[in-house]
Design a protein around this motif. Structure first.
Motif, PDB file in Angstrom:
ATOM      1  N   LYS A  30       0.849  -1.190   0.000  1.00  0.00           N
ATOM      2  CA  LYS A  30       0.000   0.000   0.000  1.00  0.00           C
ATOM      3  C   LYS A  30       0.885   1.240   0.000  1.00  0.00           C
ATOM      4  CE  LYS A  30      -3.805  -2.151   2.450  1.00  0.00           C
ATOM      5  NZ  LYS A  30      -4.668  -2.101   3.647  1.00  0.00           N
ATOM      6  N   ILE A  31       0.657   2.097  -0.990  1.00  0.00           N
ATOM      7  CA  ILE A  31       1.456   3.302  -1.163  1.00  0.00           C
ATOM      8  C   ILE A  31       0.527   4.504  -1.128  1.00  0.00           C
ATOM      9  CG2 ILE A  31       3.141   4.503  -2.610  1.00  0.00           C
ATOM     10  CD1 ILE A  31       4.057   1.662  -1.896  1.00  0.00           C
ATOM     11  N   SER A  32       0.899   5.509  -0.358  1.00  0.00           N
ATOM     12  CA  SER A  32       0.162   6.764  -0.320  1.00  0.00           C
ATOM     13  C   SER A  32       0.982   7.804  -1.070  1.00  0.00           C
ATOM     14  CB  SER A  32      -0.059   7.192   1.139  1.00  0.00           C
ATOM     15  OG  SER A  32      -0.910   8.303   1.203  1.00  0.00           O
ATOM     16  N   LEU A  33       0.319   8.528  -1.953  1.00  0.00           N
ATOM     17  CA  LEU A  33       1.003   9.433  -2.878  1.00  0.00           C
ATOM     18  C   LEU A  33       0.422  10.827  -2.756  1.00  0.00           C
ATOM     19  CD1 LEU A  33       3.039   9.358  -5.279  1.00  0.00           C
ATOM     20  CD2 LEU A  33       1.147   8.617  -6.717  1.00  0.00           C
ATOM     21  N   GLY A  34       1.290  11.835  -2.687  1.00  0.00           N
ATOM     22  CA  GLY A  34       0.828  13.215  -2.611  1.00  0.00           C
ATOM     23  C   GLY A  34       1.762  14.145  -3.359  1.00  0.00           C
ATOM     24  N   ASN A  35       1.187  15.196  -3.931  1.00  0.00           N
ATOM     25  CA  ASN A  35       1.989  16.153  -4.695  1.00  0.00           C
ATOM     26  C   ASN A  35       1.303  17.507  -4.749  1.00  0.00           C
ATOM     27  OD1 ASN A  35       0.131  14.567  -6.643  1.00  0.00           O
ATOM     28  ND2 ASN A  35       0.601  16.466  -7.749  1.00  0.00           N
ATOM     29  N   ASP A  36       2.117  18.536  -4.982  1.00  0.00           N
ATOM     30  CA  ASP A  36       1.558  19.845  -5.283  1.00  0.00           C
ATOM     31  C   ASP A  36       1.611  20.042  -6.797  1.00  0.00           C
ATOM     32  OD1 ASP A  36       4.181  20.606  -5.947  1.00  0.00           O
ATOM     33  OD2 ASP A  36       4.332  22.142  -4.388  1.00  0.00           O
ATOM     34  N   HIS A  37       1.347  21.249  -7.237  1.00  0.00           N
ATOM     35  CA  HIS A  37       1.291  21.554  -8.668  1.00  0.00           C
ATOM     36  C   HIS A  37       2.595  21.280  -9.411  1.00  0.00           C
ATOM     37  CE1 HIS A  37       2.454  25.107  -6.361  1.00  0.00           C
ATOM     38  NE2 HIS A  37       3.219  25.424  -7.382  1.00  0.00           N
ATOM     39  N   ALA A  38       3.736  21.404  -8.735  1.00  0.00           N
ATOM     40  CA  ALA A  38       5.030  21.160  -9.391  1.00  0.00           C
ATOM     41  C   ALA A  38       5.254  19.677  -9.674  1.00  0.00           C
ATOM     42  CB  ALA A  38       6.171  21.697  -8.531  1.00  0.00           C
TER      43      ALA A  38
END
Length: 143
Positions: free
Chosen positions: A2-10
């Motif tokens: 299980k992988i949790s992924l997060g990012n902003d606009h860049a």
């Protein structure tokens, strides 16, 4: 895994490529990141990833912002999270082997997409060495 992924606009373009790879490998992925290029605040997308790792809803987290610094600092506010800001696969290996990093912070403006994908592969496939590193990792957590 299980992988949790997060990012902003860049990191939006990077996220989509990483997400595709993770799914192709059979990983269960939770996407907390923005899907747009409009300016957003990275903590809004990083805290949910760190909470997933902190609460053991995810085995690992991957976070992406322009420099990787803000995302990394945000994730490391959570207990049990050991986020590592990495810019090549050699540093990723050491972060996993020696520090048992459970969140990878990628600086989108300072790595290429192929380089970021190699870092993700290295992160997920490199085990923690334990041994003398175990006591050091134990000293990281504040009580």
């Amino acid at each position: 895994m299980k992988i949790s992924l997060g990012n902003d606009h860049a990191g939006t373009d990077y996220k989509f490529e990483i997400l595709e790879y993770l799914k192709s490998q059979g990983h269960e992925v939770t996407n907390h990141g923005t899907d747009k290029d409009d300016s957003v605040d990275y903590p809004d997308f990083v805290h949910p990833v760190a909470k997933d790792v902190e609460n053991k809803k995810a085995d690992f987290g991957i976070i992406i912002c322009g420099s990787g610094n803000g995302a990394n600092m945000t994730a490391n506010k959570h207990q049990g999270v050991r986020s590592a800001l990495c810019w090549n696969k050699e540093i990723v290996s050491l972060a996993r082997e020696h520090n048992n990093a459970n969140v990878l912070s990628i600086p989108a403006r300072f790595t290429s997409k192929p380089q970021a994908l190699e870092m993700v592969k290295t992160f997920l496939n490199t085990p923690f060495e334990g041994g003398r590193h175990e006591r050091r990792v134990e000293k990281i957590a504040c009580s």
